[in-house]
Design a protein around this motif. Structure first.
Motif: not given
Lengths: 338, 338
Positions: B34-42, B82-93, B135-141
């Motif tokens: 998920l990290i790889l896919s959500k760090a993706g962008s055109d 998804k939440l774990a990935t969100s946490v790692e993205f917050m850390h990376t940011a 966005k991922m956190m919102v997905d979890v709902g």
């Protein structure tokens, strides 16, 4: 009375933001209070930096879009005040980070925060405001509104990176440029207008209409901004004429002039933008070429095109004072340039 | 076999992250995808910059905390990924923005993104990852999980500003410093551990226990990091020994040495930190003073103190393999320093 009437007539013709201001006045009072309270922190530097920009007199068009779009869809709660404040905080955070990225000295006629407190404070206070924005959205409790705003946050950053990657590249096409401003500017206008119908639980058609209105208004707004950079005065603009030129930013008037120019002129543009030969004499020559090729006028024409789409997007919605005010804002955004 | 046993014995004594790695292995596989896919962008620059940091081999302790805390509370859905990935993205940011703020050249033994792609890209890609995290956190709902994570985003930024405001101020007290690291580091550990029980709809007591565990583990983790900066080698640390010193950062070993020193030594610290007299000879003298006053050992002692609180916070929870693994991580974090 004759004079007053004629002023009113003029305003009508040019469009006006006044009806929107009047309709959202009470709610905007609450937004402004919430802005001050949510930019507060025991860490003194945070309200100092945040309020420097917040108090610098932006029009607060984006939060007004949220307030008006919620009300016109019959919303009677108070979540729209929090969402409108979130939208303004997202915008403020973007400006703080933009000034760092663009190394800007002046914003709305004042020194930028980064000039006073440094790049570091601008980056971090921007992050803080973004965090506060998300907290307020969560408070409102609409997952749909959260989704729209979180998505726009990603898209805005994506647009900024797109712009950075295309920086100083004179071969940028008009399509590529439109993709940049759609992401970096129009996405937030669009989200601001869409969350109104969402929290009002309005029919899907209203949501789609307001999303499209916001998106196209945002495109028109940015294109007029591009034109103003070569045609306004520092006083009207709150920044210096030619800032985009000096920063080597590709914008619509420049892009059109380059494509329409002779081989010799294209060499001039490349030297100015890619090699940084952008002194006052170059700027004067640039504006001369833009005038010759009608690039500023055609940038405004492009803006009008998106303004028309925004107007037609609203057409199917029931007649309300808010709808009239939103239509009026389209012309206001475009006529800023005159 | 004898050799293997004795290695296991050693690990046991020093604490180990291995049980946590083993327990979360399958879920972490999905997090990494998920990290790889959500760090993706055109926009090519985005995955380039993001993956540079993402692939640089951090331990991914924070997302493992989220996964383990969800599972130990009986969660059986897949929102925790998804939440774990969100946490790692917050850390990376945060790391991307930190490197800009600290003007760092090296992170985990590699050039920082800002050295390769510039400060601008680091600021903007950080913003993008933060947007994707939301966005991922919102997905979890889960609005409760969103609230905890959005709040931590504000607190982290607040902590960073606090640190910036206190920068190079040798009069910073231990209490003030603890407030900084509680906000800038421990808040995310705490949120990472708390969202597990939240999405598992666990009893409030479990939520409070895991929040407290995360907070105190985070404090211990940061204090050990502070100690390592003066006692590790660039290889173990992924950064240069003395980086904090050269950046004029006030951390626990420095703060203790200053307070315990003579007037003459305090003058040395002021000159080194406030006036930037921080060459290699100064660093050597600094480490000598830290050794004389036991400041590094006592920083680790402080870390042990918070580690004990983390351990006791977990005590009331039912015995599970995840609980044992989380306890083991406390000792692992502290014994990194040996």
């Amino acid at each position: 009375m004759g004079v007053v009437l004629s002023l009113d007539e003029k305003k009508k013709h040019e469009g006006s933001i006044q009806p929107l201001i009047d309709l959202t006045k009470a709610d905007m009072g609450r937004v402004n209070e919430l802005i001050l309270s949510k930019a507060g922190s025991d860490v003194e530097m945070i309200p100092e930096v945040a309020n420097h920009l917040i108090s610098s007199g932006g029009k607060r068009l984006r939060p007004m879009l949220t307030l008006a779009s919620a009300r016109m869809c019959g919303y009677e709660g108070d979540g729209h005040v929090k969402l409108a404040t979130s939208v303004e905080f997202m915008h403020t955070a973007t400006l703080l980070h933009d000034d760092v990225v663009d190394e800007s000295d002046l914003r709305r006629g004042k020194s930028t925060a980064r000039m006073i407190w440094g790049n570091q404070a601008s980056v971090l206070v921007g992050d803080f405001l973004l965090g506060q924005a998300f907290k307020m959205m969560v408070d409102v409790g609409s997952l749909d509104a959260l989704d729209v705003l979180a998505t726009s946050a990603s898209i805005i950053a994506e647009g900024e990176v797109m712009q950075l990657a295309a920086a100083k590249n004179m071969e940028t096409t008009e399509d590529e440029y439109l993709a940049v401003i759609k992401a970096k500017t129009a996405a937030l206008f669009s989200a601001a207008a869409e969350v109104g119908p969402i929290i009002a639980a309005a029919p899907r058609a209203d949501r789609v209409a307001l999303r499209s209105y916001g998106l196209n208004l945002g495109l028109a707004f940015q294109l007029v901004d591009d034109a103003l950079d070569y045609g306004g005065s520092a006083q009207n603009l709150g920044k210096n004429v030619g800032d985009d030129f000096r920063e080597g930013k590709i914008t619509m008037p420049l892009l059109l002039s380059y494509r329409r120019g002779t081989a010799q002129e294209r060499a001039f543009w490349k030297k100015a933008i890619e090699d940084g030969a952008n002194d006052d004499a170059s700027l004067e020559k640039a504006i001369g070429l833009m005038t010759r090729y009608g690039s500023i006028a055609d940038t405004i024409q492009r803006a009008r095109h998106f303004g028309e789409i925004a107007r037609d997007a609203l057409a199917p919605l029931a007649a309300t004072p808010e709808k009239d005010a939103l239509v009026d804002v389209i012309d206001f955004c475009i006529s800023r340039v005159n």
